[in-house]
Write a protein that holds these residues in place. Structure first.
Motif, PDB file in Angstrom:
ATOM      1  N   SER A  66      39.562  30.080  41.442  1.00 32.51           N
ATOM      2  CA  SER A  66      40.142  31.348  41.003  1.00 32.51           C
ATOM      3  C   SER A  66      40.028  31.598  39.499  1.00 32.51           C
ATOM      4  O   SER A  66      39.845  32.743  39.083  1.00 32.51           O
ATOM      5  N   ALA A  67      40.102  30.570  38.678  1.00 35.02           N
ATOM      6  CA  ALA A  67      40.014  30.780  37.228  1.00 35.02           C
ATOM      7  C   ALA A  67      38.629  31.275  36.835  1.00 35.02           C
ATOM      8  O   ALA A  67      38.492  32.287  36.137  1.00 35.02           O
ATOM      9  N   ILE A  68      37.598  30.587  37.299  1.00 33.42           N
ATOM     10  CA  ILE A  68      36.239  30.986  36.942  1.00 33.42           C
ATOM     11  C   ILE A  68      35.864  32.311  37.598  1.00 33.42           C
ATOM     12  O   ILE A  68      35.166  33.141  36.996  1.00 33.42           O
ATOM     13  N   VAL A  69      36.326  32.541  38.808  1.00 27.63           N
ATOM     14  CA  VAL A  69      36.055  33.813  39.487  1.00 27.63           C
ATOM     15  C   VAL A  69      36.724  34.954  38.720  1.00 27.63           C
ATOM     16  O   VAL A  69      36.125  36.022  38.541  1.00 27.63           O
ATOM     17  N   SER A  70      37.936  34.735  38.246  1.00 23.65           N
ATOM     18  CA  SER A  70      38.626  35.767  37.459  1.00 23.65           C
ATOM     19  C   SER A  70      37.824  36.134  36.223  1.00 23.65           C
ATOM     20  O   SER A  70      37.649  37.318  35.908  1.00 23.65           O
ATOM     21  N   LEU A  71      37.339  35.126  35.516  1.00 26.80           N
ATOM     22  CA  LEU A  71      36.556  35.390  34.304  1.00 26.80           C
ATOM     23  C   LEU A  71      35.230  36.060  34.637  1.00 26.80           C
ATOM     24  O   LEU A  71      34.784  36.961  33.916  1.00 26.80           O
ATOM     25  N   ALA A  72      34.604  35.646  35.738  1.00 29.52           N
ATOM     26  CA  ALA A  72      33.344  36.280  36.156  1.00 29.52           C
ATOM     27  C   ALA A  72      33.570  37.745  36.527  1.00 29.52           C
ATOM     28  O   ALA A  72      32.769  38.618  36.178  1.00 29.52           O
ATOM     29  N   LEU A  73      34.677  38.028  37.217  1.00 26.45           N
ATOM     30  CA  LEU A  73      34.980  39.417  37.575  1.00 26.45           C
ATOM     31  C   LEU A  73      35.299  40.255  36.338  1.00 26.45           C
ATOM     32  O   LEU A  73      34.931  41.434  36.275  1.00 26.45           O
ATOM     33  N   ALA A  74      35.958  39.653  35.358  1.00 30.82           N
ATOM     34  CA  ALA A  74      36.221  40.371  34.102  1.00 30.82           C
ATOM     35  C   ALA A  74      34.902  40.754  33.440  1.00 30.82           C
ATOM     36  O   ALA A  74      34.727  41.894  32.975  1.00 30.82           O
ATOM     37  N   ALA A  75      33.946  39.826  33.418  1.00 32.58           N
ATOM     38  CA  ALA A  75      32.628  40.115  32.847  1.00 32.58           C
ATOM     39  C   ALA A  75      31.895  41.165  33.687  1.00 32.58           C
ATOM     40  O   ALA A  75      31.267  42.082  33.143  1.00 32.58           O
ATOM     41  N   PHE A  76      31.999  41.040  34.998  1.00 38.13           N
ATOM     42  CA  PHE A  76      31.369  41.983  35.920  1.00 38.13           C
ATOM     43  C   PHE A  76      31.881  43.407  35.690  1.00 38.13           C
ATOM     44  O   PHE A  76      31.125  44.375  35.789  1.00 38.13           O
ATOM     45  N   MET A  77      33.148  43.524  35.345  1.00 38.96           N
ATOM     46  CA  MET A  77      33.752  44.835  35.115  1.00 38.96           C
ATOM     47  C   MET A  77      33.191  45.540  33.887  1.00 38.96           C
ATOM     48  O   MET A  77      33.384  46.745  33.717  1.00 38.96           O
ATOM     49  N   MET A  78      32.479  44.822  33.030  1.00 32.33           N
ATOM     50  CA  MET A  78      31.866  45.461  31.861  1.00 32.33           C
ATOM     51  C   MET A  78      30.865  46.530  32.302  1.00 32.33           C
ATOM     52  O   MET A  78      30.708  47.550  31.632  1.00 32.33           O
ATOM     53  N   GLY A  79      30.214  46.307  33.427  1.00 31.44           N
ATOM     54  CA  GLY A  79      29.296  47.316  33.965  1.00 31.44           C
ATOM     55  C   GLY A  79      30.027  48.583  34.369  1.00 31.44           C
ATOM     56  O   GLY A  79      29.573  49.700  34.086  1.00 31.44           O
ATOM     57  N   ALA A  80      31.175  48.426  35.020  1.00 35.81           N
ATOM     58  CA  ALA A  80      31.972  49.586  35.413  1.00 35.81           C
ATOM     59  C   ALA A  80      32.504  50.305  34.181  1.00 35.81           C
ATOM     60  O   ALA A  80      32.481  51.546  34.109  1.00 35.81           O
ATOM     61  N   ILE A  81      32.963  49.542  33.205  1.00 38.27           N
ATOM     62  CA  ILE A  81      33.485  50.144  31.974  1.00 38.27           C
ATOM     63  C   ILE A  81      32.381  50.940  31.277  1.00 38.27           C
ATOM     64  O   ILE A  81      32.603  52.092  30.862  1.00 38.27           O
ATOM     65  N   ALA A  82      31.205  50.361  31.161  1.00 35.50           N
ATOM     66  CA  ALA A  82      30.093  51.064  30.519  1.00 35.50           C
ATOM     67  C   ALA A  82      29.721  52.333  31.282  1.00 35.50           C
ATOM     68  O   ALA A  82      29.495  53.386  30.671  1.00 35.50           O
ATOM     69  N   THR A  83      29.675  52.239  32.608  1.00 32.92           N
ATOM     70  CA  THR A  83      29.330  53.409  33.424  1.00 32.92           C
ATOM     71  C   THR A  83      30.333  54.533  33.207  1.00 32.92           C
ATOM     72  O   THR A  83      29.951  55.688  32.995  1.00 32.92           O
ATOM     73  N   HIS A  84      31.619  54.206  33.268  1.00 36.28           N
ATOM     74  CA  HIS A  84      32.644  55.248  33.100  1.00 36.28           C
ATOM     75  C   HIS A  84      32.647  55.803  31.679  1.00 36.28           C
ATOM     76  O   HIS A  84      32.908  56.989  31.478  1.00 36.28           O
ATOM     77  N   LEU A  85      32.353  54.980  30.714  1.00 39.20           N
ATOM     78  CA  LEU A  85      32.273  55.433  29.325  1.00 39.20           C
ATOM     79  C   LEU A  85      31.093  56.389  29.140  1.00 39.20           C
ATOM     80  O   LEU A  85      31.246  57.476  28.570  1.00 39.20           O
ATOM     81  N   ILE A  86      29.930  56.010  29.631  1.00 37.25           N
ATOM     82  CA  ILE A  86      28.733  56.848  29.518  1.00 37.25           C
ATOM     83  C   ILE A  86      28.940  58.213  30.178  1.00 37.25           C
ATOM     84  O   ILE A  86      28.530  59.241  29.653  1.00 37.25           O
ATOM     85  N   HIS A  87      29.616  58.211  31.330  1.00 38.83           N
ATOM     86  CA  HIS A  87      29.814  59.445  32.094  1.00 38.83           C
ATOM     87  C   HIS A  87      31.130  60.141  31.761  1.00 38.83           C
ATOM     88  O   HIS A  87      31.500  61.109  32.423  1.00 38.83           O
ATOM     89  N   GLN A  88      31.813  59.648  30.743  1.00 39.01           N
ATOM     90  CA  GLN A  88      33.054  60.241  30.246  1.00 39.01           C
ATOM     91  C   GLN A  88      34.099  60.440  31.355  1.00 39.01           C
ATOM     92  O   GLN A  88      34.748  61.472  31.441  1.00 39.01           O
ATOM     93  N   GLU A  89      34.253  59.429  32.171  1.00 40.22           N
ATOM     94  CA  GLU A  89      35.246  59.443  33.254  1.00 40.22           C
ATOM     95  C   GLU A  89      36.466  58.666  32.759  1.00 40.22           C
ATOM     96  O   GLU A  89      36.639  57.492  33.074  1.00 40.22           O
ATOM     97  N   TRP A  90      37.285  59.338  31.977  1.00 39.87           N
ATOM     98  CA  TRP A  90      38.353  58.666  31.236  1.00 39.87           C
ATOM     99  C   TRP A  90      39.404  57.988  32.113  1.00 39.87           C
ATOM    100  O   TRP A  90      39.786  56.845  31.821  1.00 39.87           O
ATOM    101  N   PRO A  91      39.912  58.619  33.169  1.00 43.11           N
ATOM    102  CA  PRO A  91      40.890  57.901  33.998  1.00 43.11           C
ATOM    103  C   PRO A  91      40.316  56.638  34.638  1.00 43.11           C
ATOM    104  O   PRO A  91      40.968  55.592  34.670  1.00 43.11           O
ATOM    105  N   MET A  92      39.065  56.729  35.125  1.00 38.34           N
ATOM    106  CA  MET A  92      38.438  55.553  35.731  1.00 38.34           C
ATOM    107  C   MET A  92      38.100  54.507  34.673  1.00 38.34           C
ATOM    108  O   MET A  92      38.145  53.306  34.950  1.00 38.34           O
TER     109      MET A  92
END
Length: 118
Positions: A66-92
């Motif tokens: 669970s510890a390493i999976v948590s950190l991997a998922l946090a890193a994985f979420m950078m893609g979602a953050i970048a996508t929402h930032l690029i598309h200006q989807e502020w709530p998401m």
């Protein structure tokens, strides 16, 4: 040794979020298809993200990983953050950032606790 209650609660919340999100992609729910098309991503990529999210959700529930999976998922979420930032989807963007921070916190606390016991 059992995890502190706060850590278990965060783990279960994260697992629920990733499982629900991943299953929505794997079942190709219309809102997921529309989002991936809007972002210019392929349906193959949508399914890949869904598999990673579901596998991550299950991995969170296995205390050994669970510890390493948590950190991997946090890193994985950078893609979602970048996508929402690029598309200006502020709530998401806010939600994806909160999930990433929660996963990073969960992984960091768990690793810190394990090192303290060694």
């Amino acid at each position: 040794m059992q995890q502190p209650l706060k850590l278990r609660i965060v783990t279960y919340i994260l697992a629920l979020i990733f499982f629900a999100s991943g299953m929505a992609k794997l079942f190709a729910l219309p809102f997921e298809i529309a989002a991936f098309e809007r972002w210019g991503y392929s349906m193959t990529f949508m399914y890949l993200v869904g598999v990673i999210e579901v596998a991550g959700a299950l991995g969170l529930l296995v205390s050994r990983f669970s510890a390493i999976v948590s950190l991997a998922l946090a890193a994985f979420m950078m893609g979602a953050i970048a996508t929402h930032l690029i598309h200006q989807e502020w709530p998401m963007l806010a939600f994806a950032t909160a999930v990433a921070l929660g996963a990073a916190w969960r992984g960091w606390v768990s690793l810190k606790t394990k090192r303290g016991r060694s």
